[in-house]
Structure formats: structure tokens, C-alpha cells
Design a protein around this motif. Sequence first.
Motif, PDB file in Angstrom:
ATOM      1  N   PRO A   1       4.142 -18.833  -9.841  1.00 53.99           N
ATOM      2  CA  PRO A   1       3.740 -18.487  -8.470  1.00 53.99           C
ATOM      3  C   PRO A   1       3.181 -17.077  -8.340  1.00 53.99           C
ATOM      4  N   LEU A   2       3.457 -16.210  -9.309  1.00 56.47           N
ATOM      5  CA  LEU A   2       2.935 -14.843  -9.286  1.00 56.47           C
ATOM      6  C   LEU A   2       1.619 -14.724 -10.051  1.00 56.47           C
ATOM      7  N   GLY A   3       1.100 -15.853 -10.532  1.00 54.61           N
ATOM      8  CA  GLY A   3      -0.177 -15.867 -11.239  1.00 54.61           C
ATOM      9  C   GLY A   3      -0.081 -15.544 -12.715  1.00 54.61           C
ATOM     10  N   VAL A   4       1.124 -15.518 -13.273  1.00 51.97           N
ATOM     11  CA  VAL A   4       1.315 -15.172 -14.680  1.00 51.97           C
ATOM     12  C   VAL A   4       0.976 -16.368 -15.564  1.00 51.97           C
ATOM     13  N   THR A   5       0.172 -16.119 -16.593  1.00 49.03           N
ATOM     14  CA  THR A   5      -0.216 -17.146 -17.556  1.00 49.03           C
ATOM     15  C   THR A   5      -0.143 -16.573 -18.973  1.00 49.03           C
ATOM     16  N   VAL A   6      -0.340 -17.438 -19.958  1.00 52.18           N
ATOM     17  CA  VAL A   6      -0.352 -16.998 -21.352  1.00 52.18           C
ATOM     18  C   VAL A   6      -1.623 -16.195 -21.599  1.00 52.18           C
ATOM     19  N   TRP A   7      -1.459 -14.989 -22.099  1.00 51.85           N
ATOM     20  CA  TRP A   7      -2.603 -14.171 -22.479  1.00 51.85           C
ATOM     21  C   TRP A   7      -2.875 -14.329 -23.967  1.00 51.85           C
ATOM     22  N   HIS A   8      -1.791 -14.383 -24.756  1.00 52.94           N
ATOM     23  CA  HIS A   8      -1.941 -14.476 -26.198  1.00 52.94           C
ATOM     24  C   HIS A   8      -0.642 -15.038 -26.779  1.00 52.94           C
ATOM     25  N   GLU A   9      -0.754 -15.905 -27.772  1.00 50.13           N
ATOM     26  CA  GLU A   9       0.422 -16.419 -28.459  1.00 50.13           C
ATOM     27  C   GLU A   9       0.087 -16.573 -29.935  1.00 50.13           C
ATOM     28  N   ASN A  10       1.022 -16.133 -30.785  1.00 54.21           N
ATOM     29  CA  ASN A  10       0.845 -16.283 -32.228  1.00 54.21           C
ATOM     30  C   ASN A  10       2.223 -16.456 -32.867  1.00 54.21           C
ATOM     31  N   SER A  11       2.300 -16.335 -34.174  1.00 54.05           N
ATOM     32  CA  SER A  11       3.567 -16.558 -34.874  1.00 54.05           C
ATOM     33  C   SER A  11       4.622 -15.511 -34.521  1.00 54.05           C
ATOM     34  N   LEU A  12       4.224 -14.389 -33.948  1.00 53.32           N
ATOM     35  CA  LEU A  12       5.177 -13.357 -33.554  1.00 53.32           C
ATOM     36  C   LEU A  12       5.794 -13.617 -32.187  1.00 53.32           C
ATOM     37  N   GLY A  13       5.108 -14.377 -31.346  1.00 48.36           N
ATOM     38  CA  GLY A  13       5.626 -14.650 -30.011  1.00 48.36           C
ATOM     39  C   GLY A  13       4.514 -14.864 -29.011  1.00 48.36           C
ATOM     40  N   ILE A  14       4.845 -14.621 -27.748  1.00 50.08           N
ATOM     41  CA  ILE A  14       3.911 -14.872 -26.655  1.00 50.08           C
ATOM     42  C   ILE A  14       3.784 -13.620 -25.796  1.00 50.08           C
ATOM     43  N   GLU A  15       2.579 -13.413 -25.251  1.00 48.59           N
ATOM     44  CA  GLU A  15       2.323 -12.342 -24.299  1.00 48.59           C
ATOM     45  C   GLU A  15       1.763 -12.977 -23.043  1.00 48.59           C
ATOM     46  N   MET A  16       2.385 -12.683 -21.908  1.00 44.28           N
ATOM     47  CA  MET A  16       1.995 -13.261 -20.618  1.00 44.28           C
ATOM     48  C   MET A  16       1.588 -12.146 -19.666  1.00 44.28           C
ATOM     49  N   SER A  17       0.625 -12.463 -18.787  1.00 51.37           N
ATOM     50  CA  SER A  17       0.150 -11.469 -17.840  1.00 51.37           C
ATOM     51  C   SER A  17      -0.485 -12.158 -16.639  1.00 51.37           C
ATOM     52  N   GLN A  18      -0.643 -11.401 -15.563  1.00 54.30           N
ATOM     53  CA  GLN A  18      -1.414 -11.876 -14.429  1.00 54.30           C
ATOM     54  C   GLN A  18      -2.890 -11.703 -14.759  1.00 54.30           C
TER      55      GLN A  18
END
Length: 122
Positions: free
Chosen positions: A25-42
Motif C-alpha cells: 500500500p505504500l508503493g514498495v516493490t522489488v528493486w533488485h534481488e539476487n543470491s544475497l537477498g532482496i532490495e525493496m523501494s518505492q
Amino acid sequence: MFDHILIGVSDYTTAKAFFLQALEPLGVTVWHENSLGIEMSQPGGISSLCLRQTDEHPARLHIAFTASSRAEVDAFYRAALAAGGQDHGAPGLRPQYHPHYYAAFVIGPDGHNVEAVCHAKG
């Protein structure tokens, strides 16, 4: 108002699903994901939340996300509970912080206190 926060999680799949659903609901989506983990941002955001699998047992974290309206705070709260979060403070004013501090709090899958807050009047 942060560049990024990295949270070590005990169950990557569960934590990823929780944060994506709770923060949608805050507009956060996946920005980048790889074998180290995930990065999410608006979209167009300058800060991000990163999740990484770990066997460590970190101390509980309090993280607050900016909401542009009280309706977004309410939607965050509903989405976070539906994603498996535990109530830690229903949406409402918190005048002990300032007169227009409208926030909701949930406990995520690893015990972190996750908040959405709107500082706007009404």
C-alpha cells in the motif's frame, strides 16, 4: 529518511512475502534481488529495505516507513496483518510524538516492529 536498512531474517521466503504484502500500500516493490537477498523501494525512492537470510539472532529493530496519507497508514496496517503480522498498535494519532503523528505498528515474522507513519494534518 534513510539510504538503506538491511535486516537479517530467519526465514527469507516468509519475510520477503510479509514485507512485500505489508508495504505494497505504500508503493514498495522489488528493486533488485539476487543470491544475497532482496532490495525493496518505492518508485523513484532514495531509500531501500534489504532482507538477507541469516542464522544470527539479531536484536529487534524498529523501522518506520513514510506514508503520504492516513489512508495509506490504514492500508499498510490491514495488509501487514493479512501478511501474518501481529498487531502492535492500530492506526491512530500519537499526540505524544506530535499533534499530527498518525501511525500503525505491527510485529513482523522475526519480531521486528514495523511502522507506517504520516505526519500530515488530517
